[in-house]
Design a protein around this motif. Structure first.
Motif, PDB file in Angstrom:
ATOM      1  N   ASN A 127      -1.452   9.830  10.405  1.00  0.00           N
ATOM      2  CA  ASN A 127      -0.760   8.961   9.467  1.00  0.00           C
ATOM      3  C   ASN A 127      -1.416   7.584   9.477  1.00  0.00           C
ATOM      4  O   ASN A 127      -2.268   7.295  10.309  1.00  0.00           O
ATOM      5  CB  ASN A 127       0.718   8.858   9.812  1.00  0.00           C
ATOM      6  N   LEU A 128      -1.034   6.777   8.520  1.00  0.00           N
ATOM      7  CA  LEU A 128      -1.537   5.418   8.402  1.00  0.00           C
ATOM      8  C   LEU A 128      -0.500   4.426   8.920  1.00  0.00           C
ATOM      9  O   LEU A 128       0.703   4.605   8.701  1.00  0.00           O
ATOM     10  CB  LEU A 128      -1.845   5.086   6.938  1.00  0.00           C
ATOM     11  N   PHE A 129      -1.001   3.393   9.595  1.00  0.00           N
ATOM     12  CA  PHE A 129      -0.151   2.288  10.031  1.00  0.00           C
ATOM     13  C   PHE A 129      -0.435   1.107   9.111  1.00  0.00           C
ATOM     14  O   PHE A 129      -1.574   0.669   9.006  1.00  0.00           O
ATOM     15  CB  PHE A 129      -0.456   1.922  11.483  1.00  0.00           C
ATOM     16  N   PHE A 130       0.609   0.595   8.482  1.00  0.00           N
ATOM     17  CA  PHE A 130       0.456  -0.468   7.504  1.00  0.00           C
ATOM     18  C   PHE A 130       0.867  -1.823   8.062  1.00  0.00           C
ATOM     19  O   PHE A 130       1.780  -1.916   8.901  1.00  0.00           O
ATOM     20  CB  PHE A 130       1.322  -0.185   6.265  1.00  0.00           C
ATOM     21  N   GLY A 131       0.207  -2.867   7.548  1.00  0.00           N
ATOM     22  CA  GLY A 131       0.672  -4.223   7.781  1.00  0.00           C
ATOM     23  C   GLY A 131       1.822  -4.554   6.846  1.00  0.00           C
ATOM     24  O   GLY A 131       2.241  -3.714   6.036  1.00  0.00           O
ATOM     25  N   THR A 132       2.315  -5.778   6.951  1.00  0.00           N
ATOM     26  CA  THR A 132       3.479  -6.185   6.151  1.00  0.00           C
ATOM     27  C   THR A 132       3.108  -6.673   4.752  1.00  0.00           C
ATOM     28  O   THR A 132       3.976  -6.932   3.945  1.00  0.00           O
ATOM     29  CB  THR A 132       4.268  -7.277   6.874  1.00  0.00           C
ATOM     30  N   TYR A 164       3.104  13.268   2.611  1.00  0.00           N
ATOM     31  CA  TYR A 164       3.630  12.280   3.555  1.00  0.00           C
ATOM     32  C   TYR A 164       4.871  11.604   2.960  1.00  0.00           C
ATOM     33  O   TYR A 164       4.933  11.346   1.762  1.00  0.00           O
ATOM     34  CB  TYR A 164       2.595  11.176   3.822  1.00  0.00           C
ATOM     35  N   TRP A 165       5.814  11.294   3.822  1.00  0.00           N
ATOM     36  CA  TRP A 165       6.918  10.416   3.468  1.00  0.00           C
ATOM     37  C   TRP A 165       6.797   9.127   4.270  1.00  0.00           C
ATOM     38  O   TRP A 165       6.571   9.157   5.487  1.00  0.00           O
ATOM     39  CB  TRP A 165       8.272  11.070   3.772  1.00  0.00           C
ATOM     40  N   TYR A 166       6.959   8.016   3.574  1.00  0.00           N
ATOM     41  CA  TYR A 166       6.985   6.701   4.196  1.00  0.00           C
ATOM     42  C   TYR A 166       8.257   5.982   3.741  1.00  0.00           C
ATOM     43  O   TYR A 166       8.833   6.287   2.703  1.00  0.00           O
ATOM     44  CB  TYR A 166       5.771   5.860   3.782  1.00  0.00           C
ATOM     45  N   GLY A 202       5.780  -3.457   5.527  1.00  0.00           N
ATOM     46  CA  GLY A 202       4.868  -2.476   4.976  1.00  0.00           C
ATOM     47  C   GLY A 202       5.450  -1.083   5.104  1.00  0.00           C
ATOM     48  O   GLY A 202       6.452  -0.878   5.803  1.00  0.00           O
ATOM     49  N   PRO A 203       4.861  -0.107   4.431  1.00  0.00           N
ATOM     50  CA  PRO A 203       5.342   1.272   4.551  1.00  0.00           C
ATOM     51  C   PRO A 203       5.271   1.752   6.000  1.00  0.00           C
ATOM     52  O   PRO A 203       4.297   1.496   6.703  1.00  0.00           O
ATOM     53  CB  PRO A 203       4.376   2.061   3.662  1.00  0.00           C
ATOM     54  N   GLU A 256      23.677   5.225   6.286  1.00  0.00           N
ATOM     55  CA  GLU A 256      24.102   3.929   6.821  1.00  0.00           C
ATOM     56  C   GLU A 256      23.446   2.818   6.003  1.00  0.00           C
ATOM     57  O   GLU A 256      22.414   3.037   5.352  1.00  0.00           O
ATOM     58  CB  GLU A 256      23.689   3.811   8.289  1.00  0.00           C
ATOM     59  N   ARG A 257      24.012   1.624   6.078  1.00  0.00           N
ATOM     60  CA  ARG A 257      23.468   0.510   5.290  1.00  0.00           C
ATOM     61  C   ARG A 257      22.007   0.232   5.669  1.00  0.00           C
ATOM     62  O   ARG A 257      21.193  -0.137   4.835  1.00  0.00           O
ATOM     63  CB  ARG A 257      24.330  -0.731   5.467  1.00  0.00           C
ATOM     64  N   GLY A 258      21.679   0.445   6.909  1.00  0.00           N
ATOM     65  CA  GLY A 258      20.307   0.233   7.372  1.00  0.00           C
ATOM     66  C   GLY A 258      19.295   1.219   6.810  1.00  0.00           C
ATOM     67  O   GLY A 258      18.088   1.023   6.968  1.00  0.00           O
ATOM     68  N   ASP A 259      19.786   2.267   6.151  1.00  0.00           N
ATOM     69  CA  ASP A 259      18.873   3.229   5.514  1.00  0.00           C
ATOM     70  C   ASP A 259      18.365   2.714   4.169  1.00  0.00           C
ATOM     71  O   ASP A 259      17.468   3.316   3.576  1.00  0.00           O
ATOM     72  CB  ASP A 259      19.580   4.572   5.291  1.00  0.00           C
ATOM     73  N   SER A 260      18.942   1.634   3.675  1.00  0.00           N
ATOM     74  CA  SER A 260      18.521   1.072   2.391  1.00  0.00           C
ATOM     75  C   SER A 260      17.056   0.659   2.460  1.00  0.00           C
ATOM     76  O   SER A 260      16.658  -0.117   3.337  1.00  0.00           O
ATOM     77  CB  SER A 260      19.380  -0.141   2.027  1.00  0.00           C
ATOM     78  N   ALA A 261      16.259   1.202   1.552  1.00  0.00           N
ATOM     79  CA  ALA A 261      14.814   0.967   1.545  1.00  0.00           C
ATOM     80  C   ALA A 261      14.227   1.687   0.342  1.00  0.00           C
ATOM     81  O   ALA A 261      14.925   2.416  -0.363  1.00  0.00           O
ATOM     82  CB  ALA A 261      14.178   1.499   2.833  1.00  0.00           C
ATOM     83  N   VAL A 262      12.928   1.492   0.146  1.00  0.00           N
ATOM     84  CA  VAL A 262      12.190   2.308  -0.817  1.00  0.00           C
ATOM     85  C   VAL A 262      11.515   3.431  -0.046  1.00  0.00           C
ATOM     86  O   VAL A 262      10.782   3.175   0.918  1.00  0.00           O
ATOM     87  CB  VAL A 262      11.138   1.474  -1.579  1.00  0.00           C
ATOM     88  N   TYR A 263      11.783   4.644  -0.450  1.00  0.00           N
ATOM     89  CA  TYR A 263      11.194   5.812   0.200  1.00  0.00           C
ATOM     90  C   TYR A 263      10.007   6.273  -0.645  1.00  0.00           C
ATOM     91  O   TYR A 263      10.155   6.651  -1.796  1.00  0.00           O
ATOM     92  CB  TYR A 263      12.238   6.910   0.371  1.00  0.00           C
ATOM     93  N   LEU A 264       8.830   6.197  -0.033  1.00  0.00           N
ATOM     94  CA  LEU A 264       7.583   6.515  -0.720  1.00  0.00           C
ATOM     95  C   LEU A 264       7.072   7.879  -0.282  1.00  0.00           C
ATOM     96  O   LEU A 264       7.081   8.203   0.903  1.00  0.00           O
ATOM     97  CB  LEU A 264       6.514   5.467  -0.383  1.00  0.00           C
ATOM     98  N   CYS A 265       6.618   8.632  -1.253  1.00  0.00           N
ATOM     99  CA  CYS A 265       5.961   9.906  -0.972  1.00  0.00           C
ATOM    100  C   CYS A 265       4.487   9.763  -1.346  1.00  0.00           C
ATOM    101  O   CYS A 265       4.144   9.062  -2.315  1.00  0.00           O
ATOM    102  CB  CYS A 265       6.611  11.018  -1.785  1.00  0.00           C
ATOM    103  N   ALA A 266       3.629  10.377  -0.587  1.00  0.00           N
ATOM    104  CA  ALA A 266       2.197  10.356  -0.878  1.00  0.00           C
ATOM    105  C   ALA A 266       1.619  11.739  -0.642  1.00  0.00           C
ATOM    106  O   ALA A 266       2.130  12.514   0.184  1.00  0.00           O
ATOM    107  CB  ALA A 266       1.475   9.330  -0.005  1.00  0.00           C
TER     108      ALA A 266
END
Lengths: 113, 118
Positions: A100-105, B33-35, B42-43, B83-93
Motif C-alpha cells: 500500500n501507499l503511505f500518504f502525506g497530509t 484498494y480502499w483508503y 492524507g488518504p 460512529e461520528r469518528g467514521d465521518s470521512a471521504v472513503y476512496l477506492c482505487a
C-alpha cells in the motif's frame, strides 16, 4: 505516527514562477515515492514517481528530486500555471513490504495569475 | 465507464446505523484498494484486494469495518454501528497490477464517498 510528512499546508506562487513542494519521510524501508494531485471533489491522480535508485525524475514541467540520506523529496513545477492549483500529496511505498501507499497530509498550491 | 466509480457520492447517516459503500474498479484491474481521508489528512490505507481475496486488511481500524469483493471486480466496504469518528471521504482505487509486482504505484482513484455520521 505519520511516516510521510508535508510540513507546508499551503503555498502560493505567481504564474510563470517555480513551485517547490517538499516532503519528508521517516521509514528507511521506503523505496518508491510518488506525487499525486487532487482537485476538489475528485480523487487523487498520479503525477510523477521516483525510485530510490534515482535522485531525479523529470516529466515535462514536473521534476521530482530525492535525497535519500536526508529522507527528503521535492516536487518542482516550472513554469507554474493557474491550472496547477490543487492539493498535492506525497506518497511512499516499500516494495518489499506492505502493499500500500503511505500518504502525506498534502500541500495546497495556489498559482496566482 | 472508463474510471473508478464509487457510490454513493454522499451519505449522511445517524450514529449506530449500518452503511455500505460501493466501488466499481476499472475493468481488468486486479488490484483494488480502499483508503480513508479524514479532514485535513492524507488518504490512509484500509484494505487491499488482489482478485477476490483480501490480501492485506491491516488498515481496517476495528471489527466494525469489513470489505468484500466476491467476484473480483466490484467491492463493497461495510461499516457497522457507525460512529461520528467514521465521518470521512472513503476512496477506492484500482490498478492493473499490485505494487509488489512492479507497479509504479499509479493507483487510479475514484471520486470518493463522503460519509457523514450525525
Amino acid at each position: 505516527d505519520q511516516q510521510v510528512k508535508q510540513n507546508s499546508p499551503s503555498l502560493s506562487v505567481q504564474e510563470g514562477r517555480i513551485s517547490i513542494l517538499n516532503c519528508d519521510y521517516t521509514n528507511s524501508m521506503f523505496d518508491y515515492f510518488l506525487w499525486y494531485k487532487k482537485y476538489p471533489a475528485e480523487g487523487p491522480t498520479f503525477l510523477i514517481s521516483i525510485s530510490s535508485i534515482k535522485d531525479k525524475n523529470e516529466d515535462g514541467r514536473f521534476t521530482v528530486f530525492l535525497n535519500k540520506s536526508a529522507k527528503h523529496l521535492s516536487l518542482h513545477i516550472v513554469p507554474s500555471q493557474p491550472g496547477d492549483s490543487a492539493v498535492y500529496f506525497c506518497a511512499a511505498s516499500a516494495l518489499d513490504g506492505a502493499n500500500n501507499l503511505f500518504f502525506g497530509t498534502g500541500t495546497r498550491l495556489t498559482v496566482i495569475p | 465507464g472508463a474510471g473508478v466509480s464509487q457510490t454513493p457520492s454522499n451519505k449522511v447517516t445517524e450514529k449506530g446505523k449500518y452503511v455500505e459503500l460501493r466501488c466499481d474498479p476499472i475493468s481488468g484491474h486486479t488490484a483494488l484498494y480502499w483508503y480513508r481521508q479524514s479532514l485535513g489528512q492524507g488518504p490512509e490505507f484500509l484494505i487491499y484486494f488482489q482478485g477476490t481475496g483480501a490480501a492485506d486488511d491491516s488498515g481496517l481500524p476495528n471489527d466494525r469495518f469489513f470489505a468484500v469483493r466476491p467476484e473480483g471486480s466490484v467491492s463493497t466496504l461495510k461499516i457497522q454501528r457507525t460512529e461520528r469518528g467514521d465521518s470521512a471521504v472513503y476512496l477506492c482505487a484500482s490498478s492493473l497490477r499490485p505494487l509488489l509486482a512492479g507497479n509504479t504505484g499509479e493507483l487510479f482513484f475514484g471520486e470518493g464517498s463522503r460519509l457523514t455520521v450525525l
